[in-house]
Design a protein around this motif. Sequence first.
Motif, mmCIF file in Angstrom:
data_model
loop_
_atom_site.group_PDB
_atom_site.id
_atom_site.type_symbol
_atom_site.label_atom_id
_atom_site.label_comp_id
_atom_site.label_asym_id
_atom_site.label_seq_id
_atom_site.Cartn_x
_atom_site.Cartn_y
_atom_site.Cartn_z
ATOM 1 N N ILE A 1 35.115 58.843 37.202
ATOM 2 C CA ILE A 1 35.108 57.726 38.149
ATOM 3 C C ILE A 1 33.725 57.602 38.766
ATOM 4 C CG2 ILE A 1 36.136 56.753 40.229
ATOM 5 C CD1 ILE A 1 38.642 58.357 39.652
ATOM 6 N N CYS A 2 33.103 56.457 38.591
ATOM 7 C CA CYS A 2 31.813 56.165 39.222
ATOM 8 C C CYS A 2 32.071 55.563 40.591
ATOM 9 C CB CYS A 2 31.012 55.182 38.367
ATOM 10 S SG CYS A 2 30.674 55.752 36.694
ATOM 11 N N LEU A 3 31.475 56.142 41.613
ATOM 12 C CA LEU A 3 31.655 55.666 42.984
ATOM 13 C C LEU A 3 30.419 54.875 43.393
ATOM 14 C CD1 LEU A 3 33.062 58.996 44.458
ATOM 15 C CD2 LEU A 3 34.385 56.945 43.898
ATOM 16 N N GLY A 4 30.530 53.554 43.400
ATOM 17 C CA GLY A 4 29.419 52.703 43.796
ATOM 18 C C GLY A 4 28.606 52.197 42.618
ATOM 19 N N ALA A 5 27.802 51.176 42.900
ATOM 20 C CA ALA A 5 27.048 50.502 41.843
ATOM 21 C C ALA A 5 25.982 51.396 41.219
ATOM 22 C CB ALA A 5 26.412 49.232 42.404
ATOM 23 N N ARG B 1 28.556 45.314 36.501
ATOM 24 C CA ARG B 1 28.721 44.650 37.790
ATOM 25 C C ARG B 1 30.007 45.131 38.446
ATOM 26 N NH1 ARG B 1 24.341 44.306 36.969
ATOM 27 N NH2 ARG B 1 22.971 42.492 36.747
ATOM 28 N N LEU B 2 29.839 45.801 39.578
ATOM 29 C CA LEU B 2 30.974 46.404 40.251
ATOM 30 C C LEU B 2 31.979 45.359 40.710
ATOM 31 C CD1 LEU B 2 32.031 49.188 41.126
ATOM 32 C CD2 LEU B 2 30.893 48.851 43.321
ATOM 33 N N GLY B 3 31.492 44.236 41.238
ATOM 34 C CA GLY B 3 32.401 43.198 41.712
ATOM 35 C C GLY B 3 33.258 42.610 40.610
ATOM 36 N N ARG B 4 32.736 42.634 39.390
ATOM 37 C CA ARG B 4 33.460 42.040 38.265
ATOM 38 C C ARG B 4 34.392 43.048 37.579
ATOM 39 N NH1 ARG B 4 29.379 40.852 33.815
ATOM 40 N NH2 ARG B 4 29.599 43.124 33.617
ATOM 41 N N ARG C 1 38.815 58.252 29.699
ATOM 42 C CA ARG C 1 39.045 57.175 30.669
ATOM 43 C C ARG C 1 37.869 57.123 31.638
ATOM 44 N NH1 ARG C 1 43.950 54.379 31.146
ATOM 45 N NH2 ARG C 1 45.247 54.865 29.343
ATOM 46 N N VAL C 2 37.224 55.986 31.728
ATOM 47 C CA VAL C 2 36.077 55.806 32.618
ATOM 48 C C VAL C 2 36.307 54.558 33.467
ATOM 49 C CG1 VAL C 2 33.589 55.431 32.765
ATOM 50 C CG2 VAL C 2 34.514 56.926 30.979
ATOM 51 N N MET C 3 36.036 54.676 34.760
ATOM 52 C CA MET C 3 36.267 53.564 35.675
ATOM 53 C C MET C 3 35.230 53.614 36.787
ATOM 54 S SD MET C 3 39.708 52.745 37.926
ATOM 55 C CE MET C 3 39.610 54.302 38.785
ATOM 56 N N ALA C 4 34.978 52.489 37.410
ATOM 57 C CA ALA C 4 34.105 52.426 38.580
ATOM 58 C C ALA C 4 34.856 51.790 39.741
ATOM 59 C CB ALA C 4 32.842 51.631 38.274
ATOM 60 N N THR C 5 34.584 52.286 40.936
ATOM 61 C CA THR C 5 35.127 51.686 42.149
ATOM 62 C C THR C 5 34.042 51.765 43.221
ATOM 63 O OG1 THR C 5 36.978 51.715 43.720
ATOM 64 C CG2 THR C 5 36.166 53.854 42.957
ATOM 65 N N VAL C 6 34.372 51.346 44.425
ATOM 66 C CA VAL C 6 33.370 51.352 45.488
ATOM 67 C C VAL C 6 33.097 52.784 45.946
ATOM 68 C CG1 VAL C 6 34.011 49.055 46.283
ATOM 69 C CG2 VAL C 6 35.123 51.054 47.295
ATOM 70 N N HIS C 7 31.949 52.960 46.572
ATOM 71 C CA HIS C 7 31.645 54.253 47.204
ATOM 72 C C HIS C 7 32.344 54.280 48.564
ATOM 73 C CE1 HIS C 7 29.410 57.599 48.929
ATOM 74 N NE2 HIS C 7 28.948 57.864 47.705
ATOM 75 N N LEU D 1 42.779 48.841 48.361
ATOM 76 C CA LEU D 1 42.272 48.643 46.997
ATOM 77 C C LEU D 1 41.656 49.934 46.455
ATOM 78 C CD1 LEU D 1 40.583 45.124 47.388
ATOM 79 C CD2 LEU D 1 42.780 45.661 46.315
ATOM 80 N N PHE D 2 40.963 50.656 47.326
ATOM 81 C CA PHE D 2 40.348 51.929 46.926
ATOM 82 C C PHE D 2 41.434 52.923 46.512
ATOM 83 C CE2 PHE D 2 37.920 55.889 48.348
ATOM 84 C CZ PHE D 2 37.081 55.880 47.249
ATOM 85 N N LEU D 3 42.513 53.000 47.301
ATOM 86 C CA LEU D 3 43.641 53.868 46.963
ATOM 87 C C LEU D 3 44.247 53.459 45.634
ATOM 88 C CD1 LEU D 3 45.759 56.058 47.578
ATOM 89 C CD2 LEU D 3 47.010 54.351 48.925
ATOM 90 N N ARG D 4 44.398 52.152 45.414
ATOM 91 C CA ARG D 4 44.963 51.676 44.145
ATOM 92 C C ARG D 4 44.112 52.127 42.967
ATOM 93 N NH1 ARG D 4 43.380 45.875 42.433
ATOM 94 N NH2 ARG D 4 41.521 47.188 42.168
#
Length: 460
Positions: A390-394, A406-409, A422-428, A447-450
């Motif tokens: 899991i990548c935290l932040g851009a 693009r994190l927003g997308r 499995r690789v995913m990004a979310t906000v920091h 959303l972060f919890l989800r």
Amino acid sequence: MSFEQWRERARELLKLGVPPAEACWTDGQTQLFEESPSRGTAINAPRVPREFLLLAEKACCYRHPARWALPYRILWRLNTGEPNLLEIASDPDVLKLRGMAGAVDRDVHKMHAFVRFRQSEDGAYVAWYEPVHLVVELACPFFARRFDTMRWSILTPDRCAFWDGRNLTYGPGLSQARTPTVDSVEELWKTYYANIFNPARVKLRAMTSEMPKRHWKTMPETALIPEMLAQAEARVESMLAHSRAGDPGVSPAQGASELVEAGGTLAELARLAGGCQACELYQKATQTVFGEGPSSARVMLVGEQPGDQEDRKGRPFIGPAGQLLRRTLAAAGLGEEELYFTNTVKHFRWEPSPSGGKRRLHQRATVRQIQVCQGWLEGEIRLLQPRVLICLGATAAQTLLGSGFRLGRDRGRWIDSPLAPRVMATVHPSFLLRLSDPDEQERQKGLFLRDLQLAREALE
């Protein structure tokens, strides 16, 4: 009792309105509930999501008395006012059900990997195996498909499976004494294993985790392991002695790569990174802040860089943002034993506060500093081999997934990547702390919890 029998009896209980606390489940064919159970509202047409049936079928193979009662308790709750219960990842019953199903899945996988057939005098093949859970009927259709031209039997203490070339049947458990001792293919297994074994990369802890010693007695190739491990230690020592990883002129990427190739560990990589002076960040930082977590962790979380508290104490994600992250991970059902925390940059980049005092303000690392430090992160990924990353932040996302990410997308989506299954990004989590609007902050925390719950589900 089979799963189908459990389903029929569960329907009977629901029609009688028997709550879970009154049900008395047994594995035999004796009475299923108390003589005079208290009655609730009858449920004549129970409705459950398909996911529940899949989880319950696996959980009923878990070797524990609760394997019948827990699915019924969840079934009752699904039909008495909690239809979305399975979506609540932090619910204790749901967590336990998913954990039981996951353990059964892993045991099926191990049975597929570790069963070894020996040929008997009449030409049939027989295997002895001791599963952790009651998985014979879940696992054996795989062998019928894979070895469809052979006549074989798989014997276990609980249940036996027999394939005659056309039909798969089951019978009661037997003892290991029924397994033939003559094996015409045993030497082939040993030759194959000796050729694929790489002593420079062996990790005994990981090997005994994936190939538990309890199964070694039924696997002919494991007779070679002691000698191979002795060779591994000598070879690793030789490669480390010739490694240039400690030379000042070698880049972190090159040094980390050589250490990994030489069979090094995360602890050795951390010690090597502790003396890194490849960029100017070490001059102002208190210390290197390397990754932290068990080498068996299945989930790796990558942020941008350590903060003020992390720099002072030498541990990642222990400041306010880290505490928020750890609380949310716990709410998502992820325990510390499954988690490895790290950053793309291992030193804290900061500037003094304009107002003076001892406060140090975070500065984003430059592209060059990130590139110089990337070798350490790549080494961590290669050694840990996480199932979920899991990548935290851009910054972390673009470092590992490319500058076009693009994190927003793409936030909260699984990304195809060679880094992990499995690789995913979310906000920091620091983003959440900076939000001034309480309502928006709560929405973003949800959303972060989800996003983190998706990681929990991926491990199932």
